[in-house]
Design an enzyme around this catalytic site. Structure first.
Site, short mmCIF file in Angstrom:
data_model
loop_
_atom_site.label_atom_id
_atom_site.label_comp_id
_atom_site.label_asym_id
_atom_site.label_seq_id
_atom_site.Cartn_x
_atom_site.Cartn_y
_atom_site.Cartn_z
CG ASP A 32 9.49 6.03 -25.17
OD1 ASP A 32 9.03 6.44 -24.08
OD2 ASP A 32 9.36 4.86 -25.55
CG ASP A 49 15.61 3.06 -29.29
OD1 ASP A 49 15.30 3.92 -30.14
OD2 ASP A 49 14.80 2.22 -28.87
CB CYS A 79 33.10 -11.65 -27.71
SG CYS A 79 32.13 -10.59 -26.63
CB CYS A 105 31.32 -9.56 -23.29
SG CYS A 105 30.55 -11.18 -23.47
CB CYS A 136 32.87 -14.16 -24.60
SG CYS A 136 31.41 -14.26 -25.69
CG HIS A 187 27.57 -12.18 -26.30
ND1 HIS A 187 28.91 -12.13 -26.57
CD2 HIS A 187 26.94 -12.33 -27.50
CE1 HIS A 187 29.10 -12.27 -27.88
NE2 HIS A 187 27.91 -12.39 -28.46
#
Lengths: 344, 344
Positions: free
Chosen positions: A63, A239, A277, A279, A282, A308
């Site tokens: 930024d 973002d 999920c 991931c 999980c 997660h």
């Protein structure tokens, strides 16, 4: 695309390898203000640039530092030349100009660099917002002139549309910035406390005026359920600190709503955060274990929870991209909008 | 073998997958005292045991809780039956008996469980140490009787030799415990502030009396340069918070001595912590980046530093094991003892 936030050249608590391999993240956001103050852009340049410094081979957007200067500094002085501010670390005086923040970001070697903009608090009067948007346009022109004067670079410069919550100012700002012919455009100054309907209205007032073929980036948004709404309005990039910050605070996003992990009902709960999920968190860890880590103040909680939540956000974006590619986005949006949300 | 410490069912800051795959750790230590208080052994039993709870498929040793009861509790009452203490979390009264800590550790499903022992402060008088070692033997017998009375279990119970810094008491305690015919033996009550020569002397007074074929475990040691010394005295197992705790405090072990990462000389240092180290941290990250993370208070520092320090410890043990297998340990020990240490 959704860009996880790595303010100080790290997404808090997650190894770069997990960002890359486990989560498949293609682009990160890092903060110019923070990295300019510490370790400093010249140090990062000497160390081979930000990619090498933080061991991140994929894309980085930085930024402009504008938002932090305006939100972290009560003592600051804005002139046409730039903004004078004091470091939140030690009080030292520093000056950001449209030209200097281009140079700082080029020293980082960021793939996408942002033009310095003035960020207003919400609410602001129309007159204040008009003058501020005018200054942002002036700064963007100065940044652009400086950037193009440097010849070929490996970085793209995105100007930022401002104008507070006034559609006419947003439109005028967008029209003036488009004249620069930049590689992409951002919409800034949203998510500053205004109602969500107003954020979306400002996006609607801006996006149609931006070049259709160039990426459009709304800065600092949003909640999981808001991502499809921005995409529906033509936004390509977002973002937000929300997935990572909420993770550290014990709030996990799931397909069935939020899981506030400290709640006693998860004490003996052997199920993962989200049954659906895939991931890393999980796949291997129960709500009971995560609650234990959270209550015990263990760092590993932040790591597992952030993995997660980022996966959840990236999965939403992947789903939206697929539906767009398949020409099924309108249908998909209807299904998403009709889905029940709320607390699990 | 060296066992990293995972007090609250997590090695602070490191994902279980990295402990397993990246570091190749075969066995972790977890703390009975902490996990008994939170989340509780019955909760862990209901959740399928400690391995499943913390997603750790390899071996777990749990200590007896004795050391924590004696080091974290100023208010406690020791009787022949056990020790009454107050939770450091909320002040609740709890009782550990030789039998109850066996039950707690069996509820965890630990692979190696430790018998309740009394830990003395250093220095202690010979008479205090004698009475305390006698109590530890009584408790070990009670624990053993309870444990064997339960029939076949998947866990091994190790008694702990005490006796403060008196060789005669250590020897007597060892001889009495050996009569139990346990699967392995620990030497406790070291690393409590005594000079290192004295710790080694106590080990020398004890190890020759323990069964040659059974693992011998010195609890709570040590510095990297001490590990070969314990191995040279017949020790098979060690554990210590040092690699992980020092990592979090910014102290990294290397083949050329300690790196105190906050030092200004590392500000622009592009080299890894240890040029010779193949760990994940040294493969991808510079001292300059690690220093930046440390000064910025970023969690990722603890993760990267802990991965490095654990790798360093495990590498020492691997090197020692290889030299033993090759019949070259005495030569290797000579080389290690002659190597220069100190600050990098």
């Amino acid at each position: 695309m959704f860009m996880p936030v790595g303010t100080q050249a790290t997404v808090k608590g997650v190894l770069q390898r997990d960002l890359e391999v486990e989560l498949g993240i293609q682009i990160l956001l890092a903060n110019t203000y923070h990295l300019y103050l510490r370790p400093g852009h010249e140090a990062i340049r000497r160390l081979g640039g930000l990619h090498r410094f933080m061991n991140w081979p994929r894309a980085i957007l930085t930024d402009s530092g504008g938002f932090q200067v305006f939100s972290l500094n009560s003592l600051r002085k804005v002139t046409d030349e730039g903004v004078l501010f004091r470091s939140h670390l030690n009080g030292d005086a520093h000056m950001f100009t449209p030209e200097s923040v281009v140079d700082v970001q080029l020293a980082f070697g960021s793939d996408i660099i942002m033009a310095l903009d003035e960020c207003l608090e919400y609410p602001a009067t129309h007159e204040t917002a008009r003058l501020s948007a005018r200054r942002t346009v002036q700064w963007a022109r100065a940044a652009w002139q400086h950037y193009t004067g440097l010849g070929e670079t490996a970085s793209s410069l995105f100007p930022i549309v401002q104008g507070s919550m006034f559609g006419d100012l947003r439109a005028e700002c967008a029209r003036q910035l488009v004249e620069l012919g930049a590689d992409g455009y951002a919409i800034g100054g949203l998510s500053v406390g205004e109602p969500r309907a107003l954020s979306l209205e400002m996006v609607e007032a801006t996006v149609p005026l931006l070049p259709r073929q160039r990426p459009k980036y709304v800065m600092g948004v949003g909640l999981p359920e808001e991502l499809p709404e921005y995409v529906a309005r033509g936004v390509d990039m977002m973002d937000c600190v929300m997935p990572s910050r909420n993770a550290r605070n014990g709030c996990l996003f799931t397909s069935r709503g939020k899981v506030v992990i400290k709640q006693a009902k998860y004490r003996d709960d052997p199920s993962p955060v989200d049954e659906k999920c895939p991931c890393y968190t999980c796949r291997g860890y129960s709500r009971a274990y995560l609650r234990h880590l959270f209550l015990a103040g263990e760092m590993l909680f932040a790591t597992l929870a952030t993995i997660h939540n980022l996966h959840y956000y990236l999965d939403i974006m992947k789903d939206l991209r697929q539906s767009i590619v398949l020409g099924a986005f309108p249908d998909r949006l209807r299904v998403i909008r009709a889905a029940p949300g709320g607390e699990d």
